[in-house]
Scaffold this motif. Sequence first.
Motif, PDB file in Angstrom:
ATOM      1  N   ASN A 267       0.834  -1.211   0.000  1.00  0.00           N
ATOM      2  CA  ASN A 267       0.000   0.000   0.000  1.00  0.00           C
ATOM      3  C   ASN A 267       0.865   1.255   0.000  1.00  0.00           C
TER       4      ASN A 267
ATOM      5  N   GLN B 272       3.943   1.507  -1.131  1.00  0.00           N
ATOM      6  CA  GLN B 272       4.591   1.636  -2.437  1.00  0.00           C
ATOM      7  C   GLN B 272       3.628   2.229  -3.464  1.00  0.00           C
ATOM      8  N   TYR B 273       2.378   1.831  -3.410  1.00  0.00           N
ATOM      9  CA  TYR B 273       1.373   2.385  -4.316  1.00  0.00           C
ATOM     10  C   TYR B 273       1.211   3.883  -4.069  1.00  0.00           C
ATOM     11  N   LYS B 274       1.182   4.261  -2.779  1.00  0.00           N
ATOM     12  CA  LYS B 274       1.057   5.687  -2.448  1.00  0.00           C
ATOM     13  C   LYS B 274       2.274   6.480  -2.925  1.00  0.00           C
TER      14      LYS B 274
ATOM     15  N   ARG C 287       0.710  15.545 -10.569  1.00  0.00           N
ATOM     16  CA  ARG C 287       0.330  15.909  -9.198  1.00  0.00           C
ATOM     17  C   ARG C 287       1.318  16.918  -8.630  1.00  0.00           C
TER      18      ARG C 287
ATOM     19  N   GLN D  73      10.548  11.892 -12.957  1.00  0.00           N
ATOM     20  CA  GLN D  73      10.475  11.241 -11.655  1.00  0.00           C
ATOM     21  C   GLN D  73      11.879  11.027 -11.118  1.00  0.00           C
TER      22      GLN D  73
ATOM     23  N   LYS E 270       4.146   5.813  -5.530  1.00  0.00           N
ATOM     24  CA  LYS E 270       3.976   5.990  -6.977  1.00  0.00           C
ATOM     25  C   LYS E 270       2.931   7.057  -7.272  1.00  0.00           C
ATOM     26  N   GLU E 271       1.859   7.044  -6.500  1.00  0.00           N
ATOM     27  CA  GLU E 271       0.778   8.013  -6.705  1.00  0.00           C
ATOM     28  C   GLU E 271       1.264   9.430  -6.403  1.00  0.00           C
ATOM     29  N   TYR E 272       1.976   9.586  -5.303  1.00  0.00           N
ATOM     30  CA  TYR E 272       2.448  10.906  -4.911  1.00  0.00           C
ATOM     31  C   TYR E 272       3.593  11.415  -5.805  1.00  0.00           C
ATOM     32  N   SER E 273       4.301  10.533  -6.439  1.00  0.00           N
ATOM     33  CA  SER E 273       5.414  10.971  -7.280  1.00  0.00           C
ATOM     34  C   SER E 273       4.995  11.214  -8.732  1.00  0.00           C
ATOM     35  N   ASN E 274       3.717  11.192  -9.009  1.00  0.00           N
ATOM     36  CA  ASN E 274       3.199  11.456 -10.349  1.00  0.00           C
ATOM     37  C   ASN E 274       3.536  12.911 -10.713  1.00  0.00           C
TER      38      ASN E 274
END
Length: 131
Positions: free
Chosen positions: A93, A95-97, A106, A125, A99-103
């Motif tokens: 979870n 790691q998913y966050k 965003r 990135q 990836k999401e935050y490093s978009n």
Amino acid sequence: MKSIMAASEAKSWQQTWQDTQGIPTRQTEHQPQVNVKRYWITPGEKFIYSLFSIVTIFALVFTVSFSSSTDSLNREVQQLEQNVQKQQTENQNLQYKVKEYSNPDRIIQIAKKNGLKIQNTKVKQASQLAN
């Protein structure tokens, strides 16, 4: 020796005299019968059976104790496996966050909200730069 022979001769004379007179003879010192008790199990067999029983009881106690300790270890292993599985799920979870935050989109949005101006809109990135 003479006294033993004299006593023996006296007894035989007395017995012959009583026989001729018709007097019932009194039996000389009745020897008691020795009652020999015959046991169904001999003392040696009792010892062997007792020793075998004690060894068997200790073996059973050891088996139950070993089984109990093995069971408790298995329960601990299962508990640790559950903890590891929970931690792996939490790591996935996170790691998913990450990836999401490093978009990059965003990051640009947050920068614009905070009043930053972006020049040369080439945002990469950080993980790609490290490789």
